[in-house]
Design an enzyme around this catalytic site. Structure first.
Site, PDB file in Angstrom:
ATOM      1  N   ASP A   1       0.809  -1.253   0.061  1.00  0.00           N
ATOM      2  CA  ASP A   1       0.190  -0.070  -0.071  1.00  0.00           C
ATOM      3  C   ASP A   1       0.892   1.271  -0.156  1.00  0.00           C
ATOM      4  OD1 ASP A   1      -2.055  -1.840   0.398  1.00  0.00           O
ATOM      5  OD2 ASP A   1      -3.004  -0.530   1.677  1.00  0.00           O
TER       6      ASP A   1
ATOM      7  N   HIS B   1      -6.167   3.182  -4.353  1.00  0.00           N
ATOM      8  CA  HIS B   1      -6.193   3.601  -2.970  1.00  0.00           C
ATOM      9  C   HIS B   1      -6.468   4.975  -2.771  1.00  0.00           C
ATOM     10  CE1 HIS B   1      -5.617   1.911   1.081  1.00  0.00           C
ATOM     11  NE2 HIS B   1      -4.248   2.530   1.088  1.00  0.00           N
TER      12      HIS B   1
ATOM     13  N   HIS C   1       3.600  -2.206   3.364  1.00  0.00           N
ATOM     14  CA  HIS C   1       3.641  -0.906   2.656  1.00  0.00           C
ATOM     15  C   HIS C   1       5.031  -0.583   1.898  1.00  0.00           C
ATOM     16  CE1 HIS C   1       0.392  -0.558   5.907  1.00  0.00           C
ATOM     17  NE2 HIS C   1      -0.012   0.634   5.033  1.00  0.00           N
TER      18      HIS C   1
END
Length: 265
Positions: A83, A134, A230
């Site tokens: 992410d 996102h 991440h």
């Protein structure tokens, strides 16, 4: 990620850099099909003869609105999801580790980040990974905002990522901090994106140490197959180091690697 307000200043700067007014609620956003139809980059075509049918628009295939967690392969397969990027320092390192281990992942990208680093988006696609929307500004409170705002965040984010990717489709939508709403799931599904959750939050965003990240995966893997890491939002060297340990360990446990489901369930 679950941190309220984190990353807001970073995204505001990025959004400003690409000239995007993310604060305007209710902005009219073209769907990816409409944007493609109106793109100046398309060749000019003559108008159809009188009585002849016009060009046919193919709408995106509507996905289920439920939040996906399962792996396409089923069984012991796991899904690696990354992410908040792409990030010019950390995304290439994450990609290198994935390639070394022959693992494919889903990269959940923030729109302005993708627009600033299209070469990284295209590398992600070229390496066989999948794209996930996102949003534009990674607003973890968007579940409390008007539907028009949610729509702008989702659809504009999708367009920015697909433009950066050179046309590759965004296949999933992950709400920042898991701030899904029935409306946001409906909007994403109608645009051809399956809402995507997670089962294991490594909490690598907090930089708890490489060993802690690895131990979280080992202890929480029984929760389900989708693991959250991440590559954006700060220093991700612990994540890179943890992936170097976690991916071989997963293979030693007899785990294969998959993508999250897009159709039912």
């Amino acid at each position: 990620m679950g941190l309220k307000g984190k990353y807001t200043a970073h995204i505001a700067v990025a959004a400003s850099a690409v000239g995007l007014g993310v604060a305007v609620w209710g902005a009219a956003v073209l769907t990816d099909t409409e944007a493609a139809a109106g793109s100046a980059a398309r060749p000019t075509r003559s108008a159809p003869a009188e009585g002849a049918p016009g060009p046919t628009r193919v709408p995106p295939v509507k996905m289920p609105e439920s939040i996906a967690h399962a792996a396409e392969k089923g069984g012991n397969a796991v899904n690696i999801t990354i992410d908040d990027g792409p990030d010019p320092r950390w995304t290439p390192q994450v990609l290198d580790v994935l390639k070394e281990n022959d693992v494919k992942a889903v990269f959940c990208m923030v729109g302005p980040q993708a627009a600033q680093h299209p070469e990284l988006v295209r590398r992600v696609v070229a390496d066989g990974h999948r794209l996930c929307d996102h949003t534009v500004s990674h607003d973890t409170t968007m579940d409390k905002k008007p539907v028009a705002y949610q729509k702008q965040q989702i659809l504009q984010g999708k367009k920015m990522i697909e433009d950066a990717a050179g046309g590759a489709k965004v296949e999933y939508y992950r709400a920042p901090g898991g701030a899904f709403t029935p409306d946001s799931r409906r909007i994403a599904a109608a645009a051809g994106m399956r809402p995507l959750g997670w089962n294991v939050d490594t909490k690598d965003f907090h930089r708890p140490g490489t060993a802690a990240i690895v131990n979280t995966v080992r202890s929480e893997l029984s929760n389900g197959p989708t693991i959250l890491f991440h590559d954006g939002g700060g220093d991700r060297r612990q994540t890179v180091a943890a992936l170097r340990q976690v991916l071989p360990w997963l293979k030693d446990q007899g785990r294969s690697f998959s993508f999250p489901v897009r159709t039912a369930p």
